[in-house]
Structure formats: C-alpha cells, structure tokens
Design a protein around this motif. Structure first.
Motif, PDB file in Angstrom:
ATOM      1  N   ARG A   1      -6.298  -3.220  -8.812  1.00  7.46           N
ATOM      2  CA  ARG A   1      -8.321  -2.936  -9.117  1.00  7.46           C
ATOM      3  C   ARG A   1      -7.908  -0.902  -9.425  1.00  7.46           C
ATOM      4  N   ALA A   2      -7.681  -0.884  -8.828  1.00  3.43           N
ATOM      5  CA  ALA A   2      -7.935   0.713  -8.739  1.00  3.43           C
ATOM      6  C   ALA A   2      -6.835   1.651 -10.387  1.00  3.43           C
TER       7      ALA A   2
ATOM      8  N   GLN B   1      -7.928  -0.455 -13.186  1.00  2.00           N
ATOM      9  CA  GLN B   1      -8.224  -1.014 -14.011  1.00  2.00           C
ATOM     10  C   GLN B   1     -10.120  -0.182 -13.954  1.00  2.00           C
ATOM     11  N   GLN B   2      -9.903   0.724 -12.879  1.00  2.00           N
ATOM     12  CA  GLN B   2     -11.251   1.553 -12.543  1.00  2.00           C
ATOM     13  C   GLN B   2     -11.039   3.145 -12.768  1.00  2.00           C
ATOM     14  N   LEU B   3      -9.547   3.331 -13.413  1.00  3.87           N
ATOM     15  CA  LEU B   3      -9.567   4.146 -13.288  1.00  3.87           C
ATOM     16  C   LEU B   3     -10.307   5.532 -14.269  1.00  3.87           C
ATOM     17  N   PRO B   4     -10.589   6.364 -14.126  1.00  2.00           N
ATOM     18  CA  PRO B   4     -11.463   7.518 -14.516  1.00  2.00           C
ATOM     19  C   PRO B   4     -11.028   8.045 -16.179  1.00  2.00           C
TER      20      PRO B   4
END
Length: 122
Positions: free
Chosen positions: A6-7, A9-12
C-alpha cells in the motif's frame, strides 16, 4: 505477480519520479564504467532482474540494494545526510512555531504581571 504494498501505491508522484531518475542515473553510471548487467549485479550480490528493476526505478527494490549501488559509485556517504535532523525543514518549522508561541506567552505573562504590579501600587 506479487501484490504491491500500500505504501508503494501511495507514493507521491514527485518521489516516484525521483526514484526513477535515481535508477536511470545508476544505469548511466554502470554504462559509463563499461560494466555489464551481469558483472554489476555480481558485484552488488543481486540477480540481474533485481538490478534491472533498480535501474528501471522500481520503488520496491530494497534500500540496502540501493545503498550498495551507491557504494559502487562512491556516493554512499550521502546516505547519512538524507534525513539529518539539521535538514528536517518540517521539524525546524515546528521548533520555530513553538518558540514563537512561547515568546508570545511569556510576553503576555510579563505584561499581565506589570499590570497587576501597577494596580497593586495604587
């Protein structure tokens, strides 16, 4: 195919772009040294596919592998500075805000004390 964390997938977007640039820059460094994928991967202690993922900017490549690649090009010394407290703008800004709040609180308390003192002298 493994599930993406998930981290990741949420990478800026800017961070993802920086990781991709790092991978491309590491590929250029390898090529400028005229090293093959196989040789470079062997020196790093990783497989060729892992090195290819690194050079493609895959954010799931472990930080130890990135650190080893940086070591090969003598840039690993920069790692210790990346999150150094003296460069942490967010924390520095919080420290400044707290100091300003403390200064205002002390100024207010001092003003109130002077007012009370003046009133008691009357």
């Amino acid at each position: 195919m493994p599930k993406l964390a998930r981290a990741l997938q949420q990478l800026p977007p800017a961070t993802a772009a920086a990781i991709e640039k790092l991978g491309a820059d590491l590929a250029v460094a390898r090529l400028r040294r005229k090293e093959s994928l196989k040789t470079w991967a062997g020196r790093m202690g990783v497989s060729v596919p892992t090195l290819q993922r690194l050079e493609a900017g895959d954010p799931s490549v472990g930080i130890g592998i990135v650190a080893t690649a940086l070591w090969l090009i003598q840039r690993d010394g920069e790692l210790g500075k990346l999150a150094a407290p003296e460069h942490d703008r967010g924390a520095l800004e919080m420290d400044v805000r707290k100091a300003e709040e403390l200064g205002r609180a002390r100024a207010l308390a001092s003003a109130e004390a002077r007012t009370v003192k003046r009133q008691s002298k009357r």
